[in-house]
Design an enzyme around this catalytic site. Structure first.
Site, PDB file in Angstrom:
ATOM      1  N   GLU A 210       0.870  -1.180   0.000  1.00 21.90           N
ATOM      2  CA  GLU A 210       0.000   0.000   0.000  1.00 21.90           C
ATOM      3  C   GLU A 210       0.905   1.229   0.000  1.00 21.90           C
ATOM      4  O   GLU A 210       1.435   1.621   1.037  1.00 21.90           O
ATOM      5  CB  GLU A 210      -0.922  -0.023   1.225  1.00 21.90           C
ATOM      6  CG  GLU A 210      -1.932  -1.155   1.227  1.00 21.90           C
ATOM      7  CD  GLU A 210      -2.943  -1.038   0.102  1.00 21.90           C
ATOM      8  OE1 GLU A 210      -3.174   0.091  -0.394  1.00 21.90           O
ATOM      9  OE2 GLU A 210      -3.501  -2.070  -0.308  1.00 21.90           O
ATOM     10  N   CYS A 244      -2.148   9.235   2.435  1.00 27.48           N
ATOM     11  CA  CYS A 244      -1.705   8.709   1.135  1.00 27.48           C
ATOM     12  C   CYS A 244      -2.663   9.042   0.010  1.00 27.48           C
ATOM     13  O   CYS A 244      -2.256   9.116  -1.155  1.00 27.48           O
ATOM     14  CB  CYS A 244      -1.477   7.203   1.223  1.00 27.48           C
ATOM     15  SG  CYS A 244      -2.933   6.279   1.753  1.00 27.48           S
TER      16      CYS A 244
END
Length: 505
Positions: A210, A244
């Site tokens: 991720e 993110c």
């Protein structure tokens, strides 16, 4: 450097005992995670305050309750997720049983990140447990208070034979990556992601990475700029931009810049007043990241909002840059801070061209009153996630997979997607012990007649719509079942003595 061989051997022994594969064990561990979150809310919130100056609401909504809701979704559905999944069968396998059995990989390494040190660490942890794995959990050392709390709390609530916590920095991480794991789940930046993948390649260990990237925003000229400003500045400034999937930069026509900036100013003032004094505005994780962000501000575009930096307080003001060029430093890397560059483009096509020149982003955001504009971006770009007329909200919908593509990540999670990530989908075909004559056609010696029959059985044709699709399967299935039954009767016909099987005449 630490040696974790003995610890991994112990976890593998525990896994091989079969204890983690039972529903009862998995349920008990998930209940333990839930109790941990519920009994330690105040301590967790304080740790998040210490590490990132997170306000209590952000700590609750984006960390504790986000994790808790995903956990409860998992608990409520675990028994169903563990059941074999039936699959479609063709004529060749009409009498067989075929299904997918989800089984745990074994010993999984879960490496968390510092920006959401509870959510990003705990969600994959309980997902791996739900799938029946043993776990080594490595919290990020940059969020030191939270990492220490997890190290102390997890052994109190979970099975110590099957779940271990390793705290530390680069030496500990390096040592862990020398060990053989059955699955590695990492959240962080692309550079470290490559290191993880190289280490995993040694044992061909599957990974979920991720990562991140520059998540773009396109603002169409027919958009409500007040709405755009409120939603973009919210997404950008939550956690001081250290998210993110935060909007990384905005693309719009040059004539929209000034109006959009004015609306953004209003939103920032509404949300924070003076951000330097606001209790609702986070701080940068450490001095190194603060200096990196300051360097991006100083070398890019025109500062029209903010720009202030206080190294002692690890404070970077909400900052907007206009007239940003592709070659500016702020456009060369993921910002991961409260800085919003606006890069003028002439139209949607130019924005799409710019996006496609770079790496595939983790998220993409398009604002317009015209759905065709969104479709144009959907059809001509690639990203981990896509949101039309908002930012970041896709990450909160557990039915959607969360993850990247290309350099923004490999694999996905959230909800059942986490369970699937940590499960090997084992293909299972069960065939009756008998009926050999029905499959003898596949054996040598081959003949033209055999070949014609096999081709007819295996032949597929383009699918038709509606009930037409079902009719051939129904007819062939019925005929085949009747013929098979008759064949079985013929093969077993004979005189049966009491207590003995049929004897063929």
């Amino acid at each position: 450097m630490a040696d974790y061989s003995e610890m991994i051997a112990g976890l593998r022994k525990a896994f091989n005992s079969g204890v983690t594969k039972t529903y009862e064990w998995r349920k008990k561990q998930l209940e333990g995670v839930l109790t941990l979150l519920d009994e330690n809310r105040d301590r967790i919130a304080q740790c998040l305050k210490d590490d990132l100056n997170k306000p209590s609401l952000e700590a609750a909504v984006y960390e504790i309750d986000f994790s808790r809701n995903d956990l409860i979704e998992t608990m409520n559905n675990l028994k169903d997720w563990m059941k074999p999944e039936k699959v479609k069968k063709g004529l060749l396998n009409i009498m067989d049983t075929a299904y997918i059995q989800r089984e745990p990989y074994g010993v999984a390494l879960v490496m968390g990140a510092w920006n959401y040190p509870i959510q990003i660490t705990v969600v994959p942890l309980f997902g791996a447990i739900a799938a029946g794995n043993c776990v080594v959990l490595k919290p990020s050392e940059l969020a030191g208070s939270t990492a220490k709390a997890l190290e102390e709390l997890i052994p109190k609530y979970l099975d110590n034979e099957c779940v271990k916590v390793v705290n530390g920095g680069i030496p500990e991480t390096t040592a862990l990556l020398k060990e053989r794991f059955d699955y590695i789940f990492y959240t962080g930046n692309t550079m470290v992601g490559k290191i993880i993948m190289r280490a995993a390649a040694e044992y061909l260990t599957p990974v979920t990475l991720e990562l991140g990237g520059k998540s773009p925003v396109f603002v169409d000229e027919n958009s409500d700029l007040n709405l755009v400003a409120r939603r973009v500045t919210w997404g950008k400034l939550v956690n001081a931009g250290q998210t993110c999937i935060a909007p990384d930069y905005v693309m719009c026509k040059k004539e929209l810049q000034e109006k959009l900036v004015e609306e953004c100013k209003k939103s920032i003032n509404e949300y924070y007043g003076d951000p330097a004094k606001s209790q609702d505005y986070c701080r940068i994780i450490n001095e190194r990241h603060l200096k990196r962000i300051k360097k991006l501000i100083d070398g890019s575009g025109d500062v029209v909002v903010g720009g202030d930096v206080d190294e002692e307080q690890k404070y970077v003001a909400p900052t907007i840059l206009t007239n940003v060029k592709e070659s500016d430093p702020v456009m060369m890397e993921e910002i991961f801070g409260p800085v919003l560059p606006i890069m003028p483009v002439n139209n949607a096509e130019e924005a799409i061209t710019h996006i496609n020149k770079g790496e595939k982003p983790l998220a993409m955001y398009v604002f317009s009153k015209d759905h065709e504009v969104a479709k144009k971006f959907l059809d001509n770009t690639s990203s981990g996630g896509f949101v039309f007329n908002d930012t970041m909200m896709h990450a909160g919908l557990m039915s959607l997979p969360f993850g990247g593509v290309g350099s923004s990540g490999i694999g996905s999670y959230h909800g059942m997607h986490t369970f699937d990530t940590f499960s090997h989908k084992r293909a299972v075909l069960e065939r009756k012990h008998g009926g050999e004559a029905m499959v003898a056609i596949r054996y040598p010696p081959y003949s033209e007649k055999k070949g014609s029959i096999v081709k007819w059985i295996m032949k597929k044709t383009p699918q038709k719509s509606g009930i037409q699709t079902l009719i051939p399967y129904f007819l062939f299935g019925t005929i085949f079942a009747v013929l098979f039954k008759k064949f079985e009767q013929l093969m077993t016909r004979g005189v049966r003595k009491k207590g003995t099987p049929y004897a063929r005449k």
